[in-house]
Design a protein around this motif. Structure first.
Motif, PDB file in Angstrom:
ATOM      1  N   UNK A 131       0.790  -1.224   0.000  1.00  0.00           N
ATOM      2  CA  UNK A 131       0.000   0.000   0.000  1.00  0.00           C
ATOM      3  C   UNK A 131       0.824   1.276   0.000  1.00  0.00           C
ATOM      4  N   UNK A 133       4.633   1.287   0.127  1.00  0.00           N
ATOM      5  CA  UNK A 133       6.054   1.162  -0.145  1.00  0.00           C
ATOM      6  C   UNK A 133       6.420   1.429  -1.599  1.00  0.00           C
ATOM      7  N   UNK A 134       7.626   0.975  -1.969  1.00  0.00           N
ATOM      8  CA  UNK A 134       8.153   1.200  -3.315  1.00  0.00           C
ATOM      9  C   UNK A 134       7.227   0.668  -4.399  1.00  0.00           C
ATOM     10  N   UNK A 136       4.167   0.326  -4.424  1.00  0.00           N
ATOM     11  CA  UNK A 136       2.816   0.885  -4.508  1.00  0.00           C
ATOM     12  C   UNK A 136       2.615   1.535  -5.879  1.00  0.00           C
ATOM     13  N   UNK A 137       3.734   1.937  -6.516  1.00  0.00           N
ATOM     14  CA  UNK A 137       3.643   2.470  -7.879  1.00  0.00           C
ATOM     15  C   UNK A 137       3.029   1.458  -8.826  1.00  0.00           C
TER      16      UNK A 137
ATOM     17  N   UNK B  29      14.023   5.523   2.963  1.00  0.00           N
ATOM     18  CA  UNK B  29      12.556   5.437   2.892  1.00  0.00           C
ATOM     19  C   UNK B  29      11.956   5.316   4.291  1.00  0.00           C
ATOM     20  N   UNK B  44      -0.782   6.332  -1.653  1.00  0.00           N
ATOM     21  CA  UNK B  44      -0.158   5.325  -2.507  1.00  0.00           C
ATOM     22  C   UNK B  44       1.252   5.617  -3.040  1.00  0.00           C
ATOM     23  N   UNK B  46       4.849   6.283  -2.979  1.00  0.00           N
ATOM     24  CA  UNK B  46       5.739   6.434  -1.832  1.00  0.00           C
ATOM     25  C   UNK B  46       6.458   7.771  -1.923  1.00  0.00           C
TER      26      UNK B  46
END
Lengths: 293, 309
Positions: A131, A133-134, A136-137, B29, B44, B46
């Motif tokens: 949802x 993190x990386x 999510x893209x 991150x 959504x 990041x």
């Protein structure tokens, strides 16, 4: 051997006693206990343990879950080792050129060694989280494509990457130290013969790194068998569908959640044998390394 | 060596910077997540750039996990393990190298072989021993008939018990045995020339005085290297404290606290995952050992290479 000694006295005994006691109580006794449990079965209504021979091992070895745990452990061990070592080697060779910023590069690569495994697991859980993190893209384009808690291969990929990330620093330190112990005269001789830096990397540095390479190979594989607990526990919890149930994690789960001491003990013994075999190999290579350098 | 390799130099920097990005990205991150609000962290795409909520989140995560006493606990346990390991390694190696007696080699191997039995593979029975650390002796006495003898003579039932669960002793003691440290110290002691021992004896120094006044000052670099490695090792312990400590309010360690922060169904009850707090706590927990490694870099590298672990 040393010629000048102190005479043996109660002092020596008193100095040796603490470590021997601790080793006896916390290493040898539990290991013997594991052997005992592995060959016996506790009676359900008390009355102690009865001897069952190799039954526990037979049960463990005929358990499909156990074999899938072995399989994923081997995949994890090999994949993290290959990833971490190739990355460490590349970085070490280029850091060793000692260009400007060499010290900054070095410290920036070393510090992940200090990060605790569960912290690595938790940070990567965020990074790989579907949802936020990386990935999510990707999920905004193809909803539901990336979800660690649903797809086993994604969960395995995640623990492999997290595990490899944690291992890079360790291998890097050793590779760099080995590179720096290559005598300067060798490098200079090669340069005089007209070998440019890249040629020297391939024909001089890499071959001289072989002993370190084998040593690290074994250490990394052993570590991945024993040190993976923290990462798995916070990143996947062994799931989904037991896809990331590594051997150490399964021993813990069977022993402390399932209260199956005999089964956990049998698995411990198998893992111990594995670690011993690897350590044995490692000693042979340590010896080789000493002769080599 | 003077060589002009502008293209390769450029490529070197590109490769190294690429490597650094890979290494720094996850923690970056996590850091960015720790600076955001609950809504922002769960939206959504990041975020790659920090926001302004860092201190708020740190304070909340700190209070939520009750980190104050847990940091003190962890510091205490880590210090205990470091001091214990170095002391044990030093005195054991001293006895093995500077005293002449039979069975030296056997004892050395007995300690060294424990390398092959990492805690993780013998975790279940070690936990059982921690529940009563005197079990081995009780069992031996029962088997050998000593318990029976004592009972027959004095009428006292032998029941040895020493529960290590939920105690600092239980956290520290099983971790202080050290094969690598002993090995490192032994290697160092073997390089001490015989003449030094002879001179000390001639001046009337006993073994303990020799150890304290001569060997320990000489082994300062050893101590610094070992201490750095062992501190990181002890601080990052996870599985053992997770099992031994159930009373986390009094004996909890910070790293174990992370297991409660995994934002899944259990902790959020189906609500929005609190990534910002989890990441803030993760940062706090990993900071001290990172600081040690960076500040004591020289000792750290030396320790890592010399102990091979």
């Amino acid at each position: 051997m040393r010629r000048a000694y102190f005479k043996f006295s109660w002092i020596a005994a008193a100095l040796l006693a603490p470590q021997l006691l601790i080793v006896f109580v916390f290493f040898y006794w539990p290991s013997a206990q594991a052997l005992y449990w592995a060959f016996t079965l506790e009676q359900p209504w008390g009355g102690g343990n009865t001897w069952v021979g190799f039954d526990n091992f037979r049960k463990v070895l005929s358990d499909a879950y156990y074999w899938s745990s072995v399989r994923v452990s081997v995949i994890y061990a090999l994949a993290t080792t290959v990833l971490a070592m190739s990355m460490a080697l590349t970085l070490a060779i280029f850091v060793d050129r000692q260009l400007a910023g060499y010290k900054a590069y070095r410290v920036a690569i070393i510090w992940p060694y200090a990060v605790a495994a569960p912290a690595v697991g938790l940070a990567f859980q965020f990074v790989f989280n579907p949802g936020a993190g990386l990935f999510s893209y990707i999920n905004t384009i193809a909803p539901g494509w990336w979800d660690l808690s649903k797809y086993p291969w994604q969960a395995v990929t995640a623990i492999v990457i997290a595990g490899a990330w944690k291992q890079v620093a360790y291998s890097f330190v050793f590779f760099l130290a080995a590179l720096q112990s290559i005598p300067r005269s060798l490098t200079e001789a090669a340069a005089m013969d007209g070998a440019r830096p890249l040629r020297r990397m391939m024909d001089l540095q890499l071959p001289l790194l072989t002993p370190t390479f084998f040593f690290l190979l074994v250490i990394n594989i052993t570590d991945s068998f024993t040190d993976s607990f923290g990462i798995v526990d916070t990143l996947t919890g062994g799931g989904p569908f037991r896809a990331t149930d590594l051997m150490v994690y399964k021993i813990y789960a069977d022993g402390f959640r399932g209260f199956d001491y005999s089964g956990a003990a049998a698995q411990s013994i198998i893992l111990m044998l594995l670690v011993m075999a690897l350590t044995f190999v490692q000693f042979r290579y340590i010896e080789r390394r000493v002769h080599y350098t | 060596m003077i060589e002009r390799t502008p293209v390769l130099n450029f490529a070197t920097h590109v490769i190294l910077i690429f490597g650094l990005v890979i290494i720094l990205l996850p923690i970056w991150l996590a850091f960015v997540a720790a600076t955001q609000t609950l809504q922002a962290v769960n939206s959504a795409p990041v975020e790659f750039w920090p926001s302004d909520q860092l201190l708020v989140n740190l304070a909340e995560a700190w209070a939520m996990s009750d980190f104050g006493p847990k940091f003190l606990n962890t510091l205490f346990v880590a210090t205990g393990v470091v001091v214990g390991k170095i002391t044990l390694a030093c005195i054991t190696a001293f006895a093995l190298v500077f005293f002449n007696f039979r069975g030296r080699v056997l004892i050395f191997w007995m300690i060294f072989i424990t390398l092959m039995l990492p805690l993780e593979v013998r975790i279940v029975p070690t936990y059982a021993v921690a529940a009563n650390a005197l079990t081995p002796f009780q069992t031996i006495m029962d088997w050998s008939g000593i318990s029976w003898l004592i009972k027959a003579v004095s009428g006292i039932e032998v029941a040895l018990e020493w529960n290590l669960l939920n105690s600092y002793t239980g956290l520290i003691l099983p971790l202080v045995a050290t094969a690598t440290g002993t090995f490192l110290y032994r290697q160092f002691f073997l390089t001490i020339p015989d003449e030094l021992v002879e001179a000390a004896r001639m001046d009337g120094a006993g073994p303990l005085r020799f150890l304290w006044d001569i060997l320990i000052p000489l082994s300062k670099t050893n101590i610094a290297a070992l201490a750095t490695i062992m501190f990181v090792y002890a601080w990052n312990q996870y599985l053992w404290p997770l099992l031994v400590i159930t009373d986390r309010a009094n004996y909890g360690m910070v790293v174990v606290q992370l297991s409660d922060l995994v934002p899944d169904q259990l902790t959020t009850g189906g609500g929005t995952p609190t990534w910002h707090l989890a990441m803030a706590a993760t940062l706090v927990v990993m900071l001290p050992p990172i600081a040690i490694v960076i500040l004591m870099q020289r000792w750290f590298i030396r320790g890592l290479i010399n102990t091979d672990k």
